[in-house]
Design a protein around this motif. Sequence first.
Motif, PDB file in Angstrom:
ATOM      1  N   ILE A   4       0.852  -1.182   0.000  1.00 30.24           N
ATOM      2  CA  ILE A   4       0.000   0.000   0.000  1.00 30.24           C
ATOM      3  C   ILE A   4       0.888   1.232   0.000  1.00 30.24           C
ATOM      4  O   ILE A   4       1.715   1.411   0.897  1.00 30.24           O
ATOM      5  CB  ILE A   4      -0.945   0.024   1.214  1.00 30.24           C
ATOM      6  N   TYR A   5       0.727   2.044  -1.028  1.00 34.91           N
ATOM      7  CA  TYR A   5       1.479   3.286  -1.155  1.00 34.91           C
ATOM      8  C   TYR A   5       0.604   4.405  -0.610  1.00 34.91           C
ATOM      9  O   TYR A   5      -0.536   4.584  -1.065  1.00 34.91           O
ATOM     10  CB  TYR A   5       1.822   3.557  -2.621  1.00 34.91           C
ATOM     11  N   GLY A   6       1.121   5.161   0.352  1.00 27.72           N
ATOM     12  CA  GLY A   6       0.283   6.206   0.909  1.00 27.72           C
ATOM     13  C   GLY A   6       1.012   7.149   1.846  1.00 27.72           C
ATOM     14  O   GLY A   6       2.188   6.984   2.153  1.00 27.72           O
ATOM     15  N   ASP A   7       0.266   8.129   2.304  1.00 28.15           N
ATOM     16  CA  ASP A   7       0.703   9.103   3.300  1.00 28.15           C
ATOM     17  C   ASP A   7      -0.273   8.973   4.460  1.00 28.15           C
ATOM     18  O   ASP A   7      -1.463   9.255   4.311  1.00 28.15           O
ATOM     19  CB  ASP A   7       0.652  10.521   2.695  1.00 28.15           C
ATOM     20  N   ILE A   8       0.204   8.519   5.606  1.00 26.64           N
ATOM     21  CA  ILE A   8      -0.683   8.193   6.718  1.00 26.64           C
ATOM     22  C   ILE A   8      -1.477   9.398   7.215  1.00 26.64           C
ATOM     23  O   ILE A   8      -2.550   9.253   7.802  1.00 26.64           O
ATOM     24  CB  ILE A   8       0.125   7.564   7.887  1.00 26.64           C
ATOM     25  N   LEU A   9      -0.987  10.620   6.951  1.00 24.78           N
ATOM     26  CA  LEU A   9      -1.713  11.812   7.394  1.00 24.78           C
ATOM     27  C   LEU A   9      -2.790  12.241   6.408  1.00 24.78           C
ATOM     28  O   LEU A   9      -3.548  13.165   6.681  1.00 24.78           O
ATOM     29  CB  LEU A   9      -0.737  12.962   7.652  1.00 24.78           C
ATOM     30  N   SER A  10      -2.855  11.577   5.270  1.00 29.22           N
ATOM     31  CA  SER A  10      -3.925  11.809   4.301  1.00 29.22           C
ATOM     32  C   SER A  10      -5.131  10.970   4.709  1.00 29.22           C
ATOM     33  O   SER A  10      -5.005   9.758   4.921  1.00 29.22           O
ATOM     34  CB  SER A  10      -3.465  11.400   2.897  1.00 29.22           C
ATOM     35  N   GLY A  11      -6.286  11.609   4.818  1.00 29.27           N
ATOM     36  CA  GLY A  11      -7.484  10.860   5.188  1.00 29.27           C
ATOM     37  C   GLY A  11      -7.794   9.732   4.230  1.00 29.27           C
ATOM     38  O   GLY A  11      -8.209   8.642   4.631  1.00 29.27           O
ATOM     39  N   ASN A  12      -7.585   9.953   2.933  1.00 29.31           N
ATOM     40  CA  ASN A  12      -7.863   8.915   1.941  1.00 29.31           C
ATOM     41  C   ASN A  12      -6.948   7.715   2.114  1.00 29.31           C
ATOM     42  O   ASN A  12      -7.357   6.577   1.887  1.00 29.31           O
ATOM     43  CB  ASN A  12      -7.736   9.484   0.524  1.00 29.31           C
ATOM     44  N   TYR A  14      -5.314   7.028   5.082  1.00 26.45           N
ATOM     45  CA  TYR A  14      -5.580   6.507   6.422  1.00 26.45           C
ATOM     46  C   TYR A  14      -6.770   5.549   6.433  1.00 26.45           C
ATOM     47  O   TYR A  14      -6.786   4.565   7.170  1.00 26.45           O
ATOM     48  CB  TYR A  14      -5.803   7.662   7.394  1.00 26.45           C
ATOM     49  N   LYS A  15      -7.775   5.821   5.601  1.00 24.66           N
ATOM     50  CA  LYS A  15      -8.918   4.901   5.503  1.00 24.66           C
ATOM     51  C   LYS A  15      -8.438   3.474   5.263  1.00 24.66           C
ATOM     52  O   LYS A  15      -8.946   2.519   5.852  1.00 24.66           O
ATOM     53  CB  LYS A  15      -9.804   5.255   4.304  1.00 24.66           C
ATOM     54  N   ILE A  16      -7.478   3.337   4.350  1.00 28.07           N
ATOM     55  CA  ILE A  16      -6.981   2.007   3.984  1.00 28.07           C
ATOM     56  C   ILE A  16      -6.207   1.398   5.148  1.00 28.07           C
ATOM     57  O   ILE A  16      -6.361   0.222   5.466  1.00 28.07           O
ATOM     58  CB  ILE A  16      -6.080   2.078   2.724  1.00 28.07           C
ATOM     59  N   LYS A  17      -5.381   2.220   5.779  1.00 22.28           N
ATOM     60  CA  LYS A  17      -4.611   1.744   6.930  1.00 22.28           C
ATOM     61  C   LYS A  17      -5.533   1.275   8.043  1.00 22.28           C
ATOM     62  O   LYS A  17      -5.300   0.228   8.659  1.00 22.28           O
ATOM     63  CB  LYS A  17      -3.695   2.867   7.431  1.00 22.28           C
ATOM     64  N   ALA A 158     -18.592   2.191   4.781  1.00 23.38           N
ATOM     65  CA  ALA A 158     -19.162   3.537   4.625  1.00 23.38           C
ATOM     66  C   ALA A 158     -18.679   4.420   5.766  1.00 23.38           C
ATOM     67  O   ALA A 158     -18.302   5.583   5.562  1.00 23.38           O
ATOM     68  CB  ALA A 158     -20.682   3.474   4.607  1.00 23.38           C
ATOM     69  N   ASP A 159     -18.668   3.861   6.967  1.00 27.60           N
ATOM     70  CA  ASP A 159     -18.197   4.608   8.133  1.00 27.60           C
ATOM     71  C   ASP A 159     -16.705   4.900   8.028  1.00 27.60           C
ATOM     72  O   ASP A 159     -16.255   6.007   8.329  1.00 27.60           O
ATOM     73  CB  ASP A 159     -18.482   3.815   9.410  1.00 27.60           C
ATOM     74  N   ILE A 160     -15.941   3.930   7.578  1.00 32.61           N
ATOM     75  CA  ILE A 160     -14.496   4.120   7.436  1.00 32.61           C
ATOM     76  C   ILE A 160     -14.215   5.211   6.413  1.00 32.61           C
ATOM     77  O   ILE A 160     -13.345   6.067   6.619  1.00 32.61           O
ATOM     78  CB  ILE A 160     -13.814   2.794   7.059  1.00 32.61           C
ATOM     79  N   SER A 161     -14.962   5.200   5.307  1.00 35.60           N
ATOM     80  CA  SER A 161     -14.781   6.218   4.267  1.00 35.60           C
ATOM     81  C   SER A 161     -14.961   7.621   4.841  1.00 35.60           C
ATOM     82  O   SER A 161     -14.166   8.526   4.569  1.00 35.60           O
ATOM     83  CB  SER A 161     -15.779   6.009   3.129  1.00 35.60           C
ATOM     84  N   LEU A 162     -16.004   7.806   5.627  1.00 36.12           N
ATOM     85  CA  LEU A 162     -16.309   9.139   6.136  1.00 36.12           C
ATOM     86  C   LEU A 162     -15.562   9.478   7.419  1.00 36.12           C
ATOM     87  O   LEU A 162     -15.349  10.653   7.724  1.00 36.12           O
ATOM     88  CB  LEU A 162     -17.812   9.296   6.314  1.00 36.12           C
ATOM     89  N   TYR A 163     -15.117   8.466   8.132  1.00 33.16           N
ATOM     90  CA  TYR A 163     -14.332   8.714   9.336  1.00 33.16           C
ATOM     91  C   TYR A 163     -12.996   9.367   8.986  1.00 33.16           C
ATOM     92  O   TYR A 163     -12.509  10.244   9.706  1.00 33.16           O
ATOM     93  CB  TYR A 163     -14.085   7.399  10.087  1.00 33.16           C
ATOM     94  N   GLY A 164     -12.402   8.948   7.868  1.00 37.60           N
ATOM     95  CA  GLY A 164     -11.066   9.390   7.501  1.00 37.60           C
ATOM     96  C   GLY A 164     -10.821  10.872   7.649  1.00 37.60           C
ATOM     97  O   GLY A 164      -9.858  11.302   8.281  1.00 37.60           O
ATOM     98  N   GLY A 197      -5.011   4.811  15.253  1.00 41.63           N
ATOM     99  CA  GLY A 197      -5.134   6.225  14.929  1.00 41.63           C
ATOM    100  C   GLY A 197      -4.346   6.599  13.697  1.00 41.63           C
ATOM    101  O   GLY A 197      -3.604   5.802  13.128  1.00 41.63           O
ATOM    102  N   MET A 198      -4.490   7.841  13.306  1.00 39.22           N
ATOM    103  CA  MET A 198      -3.838   8.343  12.098  1.00 39.22           C
ATOM    104  C   MET A 198      -2.333   8.477  12.279  1.00 39.22           C
ATOM    105  O   MET A 198      -1.574   8.280  11.333  1.00 39.22           O
ATOM    106  CB  MET A 198      -4.457   9.680  11.700  1.00 39.22           C
ATOM    107  N   ASN A 199      -1.878   8.798  13.466  1.00 43.85           N
ATOM    108  CA  ASN A 199      -0.447   9.000  13.688  1.00 43.85           C
ATOM    109  C   ASN A 199       0.264   7.735  14.155  1.00 43.85           C
ATOM    110  O   ASN A 199      -0.341   6.890  14.767  1.00 43.85           O
ATOM    111  CB  ASN A 199      -0.236  10.118  14.725  1.00 43.85           C
TER     112      ASN A 199
END
Length: 199
Positions: A4-12, A14-17, A158-164, A197-199
Amino acid sequence: MLKIYGDILSGNCYKIKLLTSLLSLEHEWIAVNILAGETKNAEFLAKNPNGKIPLLELENGECLSESNAILNYLAEGTDLLPSQVFEHAKVLQWQFFEQYSHEPYIAVARFINKYLGMPQDRKEEYHQLQSGGHKALKVMEAQLKQTPFLVGKNLTIADISLYGYTHVADEGGFDLSGYPAIQAWLQRIQEHPKYIGMN
Protein backbone atom coordinates in the motif's frame (compact mmCIF):
# COMPACT_ATOMS: atom_id res chain seq x y z
CA MET A 1 2.18 -9.55 0.40
CA LEU A 2 -0.07 -6.58 -0.33
CA LYS A 3 1.72 -3.28 -0.86
CA ILE A 4 0.00 0.00 0.00
CA TYR A 5 1.48 3.29 -1.15
CA GLY A 6 0.28 6.21 0.91
CA ASP A 7 0.70 9.10 3.30
CA ILE A 8 -0.68 8.19 6.72
CA LEU A 9 -1.71 11.81 7.39
CA SER A 10 -3.93 11.81 4.30
CA GLY A 11 -7.48 10.86 5.19
CA ASN A 12 -7.86 8.92 1.94
CA CYS A 13 -4.76 6.86 2.74
CA TYR A 14 -5.58 6.51 6.42
CA LYS A 15 -8.92 4.90 5.50
CA ILE A 16 -6.98 2.01 3.98
CA LYS A 17 -4.61 1.74 6.93
CA LEU A 18 -7.55 1.66 9.34
CA LEU A 19 -9.31 -1.06 7.34
CA THR A 20 -6.19 -3.24 7.23
CA SER A 21 -6.03 -3.01 11.02
CA LEU A 22 -9.72 -3.80 11.52
CA LEU A 23 -9.38 -6.84 9.24
CA SER A 24 -5.88 -7.82 10.45
CA LEU A 25 -4.56 -7.75 6.88
CA GLU A 26 -0.82 -8.16 6.56
CA HIS A 27 0.69 -5.62 4.19
CA GLU A 28 3.72 -3.52 3.42
CA TRP A 29 3.12 0.21 3.89
CA ILE A 30 5.21 2.31 1.51
CA ALA A 31 5.32 5.96 2.56
CA VAL A 32 4.90 8.43 -0.30
CA ASN A 33 5.55 12.17 -0.06
CA ILE A 34 3.18 13.92 -2.45
CA LEU A 35 4.62 17.37 -1.77
CA ALA A 36 8.04 16.09 -2.87
CA GLY A 37 6.54 14.88 -6.16
CA GLU A 38 6.93 11.18 -5.42
CA THR A 39 3.65 10.35 -7.19
CA LYS A 40 4.87 12.01 -10.38
CA ASN A 41 7.94 9.91 -11.15
CA ALA A 42 7.89 7.34 -13.95
CA GLU A 43 7.97 4.35 -11.61
CA PHE A 44 4.88 5.44 -9.71
CA LEU A 45 3.02 6.60 -12.82
CA ALA A 46 3.53 3.14 -14.31
CA LYS A 47 1.48 1.80 -11.39
CA ASN A 48 -1.10 4.61 -11.36
CA PRO A 49 -1.16 6.94 -14.39
CA ASN A 50 -3.37 9.33 -12.38
CA GLY A 51 -0.43 9.98 -10.07
CA LYS A 52 -2.36 9.79 -6.80
CA ILE A 53 -2.33 7.89 -3.54
CA PRO A 54 -3.48 5.63 -1.98
CA LEU A 55 -2.49 2.83 -4.29
CA LEU A 56 -2.87 -0.89 -3.64
CA GLU A 57 -0.48 -3.29 -5.35
CA LEU A 58 -1.46 -6.96 -5.27
CA GLU A 59 0.95 -9.86 -5.06
CA ASN A 60 0.55 -10.48 -8.80
CA GLY A 61 1.54 -6.90 -9.58
CA GLU A 62 -1.95 -5.65 -10.41
CA CYS A 63 -2.72 -2.20 -9.00
CA LEU A 64 -5.89 -0.56 -7.75
CA SER A 65 -6.32 3.15 -7.02
CA GLU A 66 -9.06 5.35 -5.53
CA SER A 67 -9.52 4.91 -1.78
CA ASN A 68 -13.12 3.74 -1.82
CA ALA A 69 -12.46 1.20 -4.59
CA ILE A 70 -9.62 -0.19 -2.46
CA LEU A 71 -11.89 -0.35 0.59
CA ASN A 72 -14.50 -2.28 -1.38
CA TYR A 73 -11.91 -4.71 -2.74
CA LEU A 74 -10.33 -5.43 0.64
CA ALA A 75 -13.65 -5.67 2.50
CA GLU A 76 -15.32 -8.04 0.04
CA GLY A 77 -16.64 -11.09 1.87
CA THR A 78 -16.25 -9.53 5.34
CA ASP A 79 -18.77 -8.13 7.82
CA LEU A 80 -17.68 -4.60 6.86
CA LEU A 81 -19.34 -4.85 3.44
CA PRO A 82 -22.97 -6.04 3.54
CA SER A 83 -23.93 -8.77 1.10
CA GLN A 84 -27.61 -7.74 1.08
CA VAL A 85 -28.12 -5.78 -2.12
CA PHE A 86 -29.86 -2.69 -0.73
CA GLU A 87 -27.46 -2.33 2.22
CA HIS A 88 -24.53 -2.77 -0.16
CA ALA A 89 -25.94 0.02 -2.31
CA LYS A 90 -26.33 2.22 0.78
CA VAL A 91 -22.62 1.76 1.48
CA LEU A 92 -21.87 2.94 -2.04
CA GLN A 93 -24.28 5.85 -1.61
CA TRP A 94 -22.32 7.10 1.41
CA GLN A 95 -19.02 6.57 -0.37
CA PHE A 96 -20.16 8.65 -3.34
CA PHE A 97 -21.42 11.25 -0.87
CA GLU A 98 -18.00 11.27 0.76
CA GLN A 99 -16.19 11.90 -2.52
CA TYR A 100 -18.58 14.48 -3.95
CA SER A 101 -20.18 16.27 -0.99
CA HIS A 102 -17.75 15.84 1.93
CA GLU A 103 -14.13 15.42 0.82
CA PRO A 104 -14.05 18.39 -1.61
CA TYR A 105 -14.81 20.72 1.31
CA ILE A 106 -13.51 19.20 4.52
CA ALA A 107 -10.41 17.53 3.11
CA VAL A 108 -9.45 20.47 0.91
CA ALA A 109 -9.85 22.98 3.75
CA ARG A 110 -7.65 20.74 5.90
CA PHE A 111 -5.06 20.47 3.12
CA ILE A 112 -4.89 24.25 2.73
CA ASN A 113 -4.46 24.71 6.47
CA LYS A 114 -2.40 21.68 7.56
CA TYR A 115 -0.32 20.83 4.50
CA LEU A 116 0.11 24.24 2.91
CA GLY A 117 0.11 26.37 6.06
CA MET A 118 -2.74 28.65 4.95
CA PRO A 119 -1.05 30.59 2.14
CA GLN A 120 -2.47 34.05 1.56
CA ASP A 121 -3.63 33.25 -1.97
CA ARG A 122 -5.86 30.39 -0.72
CA LYS A 123 -7.42 31.99 2.36
CA GLU A 124 -10.55 33.06 0.52
CA GLU A 125 -11.00 29.55 -0.90
CA TYR A 126 -10.53 28.10 2.61
CA HIS A 127 -13.32 30.26 4.00
CA GLN A 128 -15.61 29.49 1.07
CA LEU A 129 -15.23 25.76 1.76
CA GLN A 130 -16.69 26.04 5.24
CA SER A 131 -20.38 26.19 4.25
CA GLY A 132 -20.13 23.12 2.02
CA GLY A 133 -18.36 21.18 4.74
CA HIS A 134 -21.00 22.01 7.31
CA LYS A 135 -23.74 21.01 4.88
CA ALA A 136 -22.15 17.56 4.61
CA LEU A 137 -21.75 17.29 8.38
CA LYS A 138 -25.44 18.13 8.86
CA VAL A 139 -26.42 15.29 6.50
CA MET A 140 -24.29 12.87 8.53
CA GLU A 141 -25.62 14.22 11.82
CA ALA A 142 -29.22 13.63 10.70
CA GLN A 143 -28.49 10.01 9.82
CA LEU A 144 -26.45 9.30 12.95
CA LYS A 145 -29.28 10.57 15.13
CA GLN A 146 -31.31 7.66 13.72
CA THR A 147 -28.74 4.84 13.56
CA PRO A 148 -25.44 4.08 15.37
CA PHE A 149 -23.59 3.78 12.07
CA LEU A 150 -24.26 5.22 8.64
CA VAL A 151 -25.87 2.09 7.21
CA GLY A 152 -27.63 0.93 10.35
CA LYS A 153 -26.58 -0.93 13.46
CA ASN A 154 -23.23 -2.21 12.24
CA LEU A 155 -19.90 -0.70 11.25
CA THR A 156 -19.24 -0.81 7.49
CA ILE A 157 -16.71 0.66 5.09
CA ALA A 158 -19.16 3.54 4.63
CA ASP A 159 -18.20 4.61 8.13
CA ILE A 160 -14.50 4.12 7.44
CA SER A 161 -14.78 6.22 4.27
CA LEU A 162 -16.31 9.14 6.14
CA TYR A 163 -14.33 8.71 9.34
CA GLY A 164 -11.07 9.39 7.50
CA TYR A 165 -11.54 13.14 7.17
CA THR A 166 -14.37 13.73 9.65
CA HIS A 167 -12.28 12.85 12.70
CA VAL A 168 -9.72 15.51 11.75
CA ALA A 169 -12.24 18.05 10.43
CA ASP A 170 -11.13 20.51 13.10
CA GLU A 171 -7.80 20.78 11.25
CA GLY A 172 -9.78 22.32 8.40
CA GLY A 173 -11.61 24.73 10.67
CA PHE A 174 -14.74 22.65 11.29
CA ASP A 175 -15.92 22.69 14.90
CA LEU A 176 -17.67 19.38 15.65
CA SER A 177 -19.05 20.49 19.02
CA GLY A 178 -22.39 21.24 17.37
CA TYR A 179 -22.69 17.68 16.05
CA PRO A 180 -23.24 15.40 19.07
CA ALA A 181 -24.33 12.39 17.00
CA ILE A 182 -21.15 12.61 14.91
CA GLN A 183 -19.06 12.89 18.07
CA ALA A 184 -20.70 9.76 19.50
CA TRP A 185 -20.14 7.94 16.20
CA LEU A 186 -16.45 8.89 16.20
CA GLN A 187 -16.18 7.48 19.71
CA ARG A 188 -17.86 4.20 18.71
CA ILE A 189 -15.36 3.71 15.91
CA GLN A 190 -12.42 4.54 18.18
CA GLU A 191 -13.63 1.96 20.69
CA HIS A 192 -13.24 -0.88 18.16
CA PRO A 193 -10.64 -3.28 19.60
CA LYS A 194 -8.54 -3.17 16.42
CA TYR A 195 -8.74 0.59 15.91
CA ILE A 196 -5.55 2.46 15.07
CA GLY A 197 -5.13 6.23 14.93
CA MET A 198 -3.84 8.34 12.10
CA ASN A 199 -0.45 9.00 13.69
